[in-house]
Design a protein around this motif. Structure first.
Motif, PDB file in Angstrom:
ATOM      1  N   VAL A   1     -18.861  65.314  18.521  1.00  0.00           N
ATOM      2  CA  VAL A   1     -19.445  66.623  18.264  1.00  0.00           C
ATOM      3  C   VAL A   1     -18.650  67.346  17.186  1.00  0.00           C
ATOM      4  N   ALA A   2     -19.281  68.341  16.582  1.00  0.00           N
ATOM      5  CA  ALA A   2     -18.597  69.216  15.641  1.00  0.00           C
ATOM      6  C   ALA A   2     -18.111  70.446  16.400  1.00  0.00           C
ATOM      7  N   VAL A   3     -16.924  70.919  16.070  1.00  0.00           N
ATOM      8  CA  VAL A   3     -16.363  72.102  16.704  1.00  0.00           C
ATOM      9  C   VAL A   3     -16.143  73.147  15.622  1.00  0.00           C
ATOM     10  N   SER A   4     -16.668  74.330  15.843  1.00  0.00           N
ATOM     11  CA  SER A   4     -16.527  75.416  14.873  1.00  0.00           C
ATOM     12  C   SER A   4     -15.285  76.241  15.153  1.00  0.00           C
ATOM     13  N   ASP A   5     -14.762  76.831  14.107  1.00  0.00           N
ATOM     14  CA  ASP A   5     -13.656  77.780  14.218  1.00  0.00           C
ATOM     15  C   ASP A   5     -14.280  79.160  14.367  1.00  0.00           C
ATOM     16  N   PHE A   6     -13.967  79.839  15.469  1.00  0.00           N
ATOM     17  CA  PHE A   6     -14.565  81.151  15.728  1.00  0.00           C
ATOM     18  C   PHE A   6     -14.321  82.126  14.584  1.00  0.00           C
ATOM     19  N   ALA A   7     -13.078  82.233  14.146  1.00  0.00           N
ATOM     20  CA  ALA A   7     -12.732  83.208  13.111  1.00  0.00           C
ATOM     21  C   ALA A   7     -13.472  82.920  11.811  1.00  0.00           C
ATOM     22  N   ALA A   8     -13.678  81.657  11.491  1.00  0.00           N
ATOM     23  CA  ALA A   8     -14.389  81.295  10.258  1.00  0.00           C
ATOM     24  C   ALA A   8     -15.825  81.788  10.281  1.00  0.00           C
ATOM     25  N   HIS A   9     -16.362  82.025  11.476  1.00  0.00           N
ATOM     26  CA  HIS A   9     -17.731  82.516  11.619  1.00  0.00           C
ATOM     27  C   HIS A   9     -17.780  84.009  11.929  1.00  0.00           C
ATOM     28  N   GLY A  10     -16.645  84.675  11.770  1.00  0.00           N
ATOM     29  CA  GLY A  10     -16.611  86.127  11.930  1.00  0.00           C
ATOM     30  C   GLY A  10     -16.413  86.621  13.352  1.00  0.00           C
ATOM     31  N   TYR A  11     -16.021  85.739  14.272  1.00  0.00           N
ATOM     32  CA  TYR A  11     -15.755  86.161  15.645  1.00  0.00           C
ATOM     33  C   TYR A  11     -14.258  86.408  15.795  1.00  0.00           C
ATOM     34  N   ASP A  12     -13.906  87.662  15.997  1.00  0.00           N
ATOM     35  CA  ASP A  12     -12.495  88.023  16.076  1.00  0.00           C
ATOM     36  C   ASP A  12     -12.020  88.344  17.484  1.00  0.00           C
ATOM     37  N   VAL A  13     -12.922  88.323  18.456  1.00  0.00           N
ATOM     38  CA  VAL A  13     -12.538  88.628  19.841  1.00  0.00           C
ATOM     39  C   VAL A  13     -12.911  87.444  20.725  1.00  0.00           C
ATOM     40  N   LEU A  14     -11.904  86.900  21.392  1.00  0.00           N
ATOM     41  CA  LEU A  14     -12.115  85.846  22.384  1.00  0.00           C
ATOM     42  C   LEU A  14     -11.843  86.470  23.743  1.00  0.00           C
ATOM     43  N   MET A  15     -12.822  86.378  24.638  1.00  0.00           N
ATOM     44  CA  MET A  15     -12.710  87.049  25.929  1.00  0.00           C
ATOM     45  C   MET A  15     -13.019  86.092  27.066  1.00  0.00           C
ATOM     46  N   GLN A  16     -12.277  86.227  28.135  1.00  0.00           N
ATOM     47  CA  GLN A  16     -12.531  85.488  29.360  1.00  0.00           C
ATOM     48  C   GLN A  16     -13.037  86.480  30.390  1.00  0.00           C
ATOM     49  N   LEU A  17     -14.079  86.089  31.123  1.00  0.00           N
ATOM     50  CA  LEU A  17     -14.631  86.935  32.183  1.00  0.00           C
ATOM     51  C   LEU A  17     -14.488  86.213  33.514  1.00  0.00           C
ATOM     52  N   ALA A  18     -13.859  86.867  34.473  1.00  0.00           N
ATOM     53  CA  ALA A  18     -13.817  86.372  35.842  1.00  0.00           C
ATOM     54  C   ALA A  18     -14.865  87.192  36.594  1.00  0.00           C
ATOM     55  N   ILE A  19     -15.828  86.512  37.206  1.00  0.00           N
ATOM     56  CA  ILE A  19     -16.994  87.200  37.765  1.00  0.00           C
ATOM     57  C   ILE A  19     -17.134  86.904  39.246  1.00  0.00           C
ATOM     58  N   GLU A  20     -17.301  87.976  40.025  1.00  0.00           N
ATOM     59  CA  GLU A  20     -17.612  87.849  41.448  1.00  0.00           C
ATOM     60  C   GLU A  20     -19.110  88.067  41.609  1.00  0.00           C
ATOM     61  N   VAL A  21     -19.741  87.233  42.425  1.00  0.00           N
ATOM     62  CA  VAL A  21     -21.188  87.282  42.630  1.00  0.00           C
ATOM     63  C   VAL A  21     -21.473  87.687  44.071  1.00  0.00           C
ATOM     64  N   ASP A  22     -22.559  88.455  44.242  1.00  0.00           N
ATOM     65  CA  ASP A  22     -22.967  88.890  45.569  1.00  0.00           C
ATOM     66  C   ASP A  22     -24.489  88.859  45.653  1.00  0.00           C
ATOM     67  N   SER A  23     -25.038  88.495  46.792  1.00  0.00           N
ATOM     68  CA  SER A  23     -26.478  88.526  47.076  1.00  0.00           C
ATOM     69  C   SER A  23     -27.295  87.512  46.281  1.00  0.00           C
TER      70      SER A  23
END
Length: 157
Positions: free
Chosen positions: A56-78
């Motif tokens: 596969v090809a892997v892109s560099d986030f910054a090269a595509h203008g993405y400057d924020v990398l975020m992780q989300l920990a999510i709790e689910v209910d119902s």
């Protein structure tokens, strides 16, 4: 159906060459390893058919203008976490979604162009997903390692 595929040293060497340069032609790999291009091609096809290799090809986030990398920990209910995870995976900003054990139900990784995108993503997009009870975001302040070729290829005895 049991997968009886096993890697041999030639397969390992071909994969090592692809890790160095995923755009290398079969002929280039063959020349470096002293094989024929036909052998390299058939070995790669055999590994792909056995679901042991995916190029596969892997892109560099910054090269595509993405400057924020975020992780989300999510709790689910119902609602089943898998349903929430599938909806979350539909957003183009989200590049990885995992159903996990522990305190949270889902772990997601996403990229944003800048911090102003965060408000829109959290308030408009995430709020549209029913069943999310709590989100704990973490913003990456530095990326020390970003590699996709970390899965070892070894045989089990």
């Amino acid at each position: 159906m049991k997968n009886d595929f096993t890697f041999d040293e030639t397969d390992r060497l071909i994969v090592a060459e692809l890790r160095k340069n995923g755009r290398a032609t079969n002929q280039q790999i063959a020349e470096r390893l002293g094989l024929t291009a036909t052998t390299v091609s058939s070995r790669i096809r055999r590994m792909e058919d056995a679901n042991q290799l995916r190029v596969v090809a892997v892109s560099d986030f910054a090269a595509h203008g993405y400057d924020v990398l975020m992780q989300l920990a999510i709790e689910v209910d119902s609602r089943p976490a898998s349903e929430v995870a599938h909806e979350l995976a539909q957003f183009p900003e989200v590049f990885a979604v995992h159903i996990v054990t522990g305190r949270y139900d889902i772990d997601a990784l996403l990229v944003l162009h800048d911090f102003t995108d965060m408000t829109h993503f959290v308030l408009d997009q995430l709020s549209s997903i029913r069943g999310i009870r709590k989100i704990t975001p973490s913003i990456a302040v530095d990326i020390l390692r970003y590699k996709f070729d970390v899965a070892p290829i070894e045989t089990r005895d």
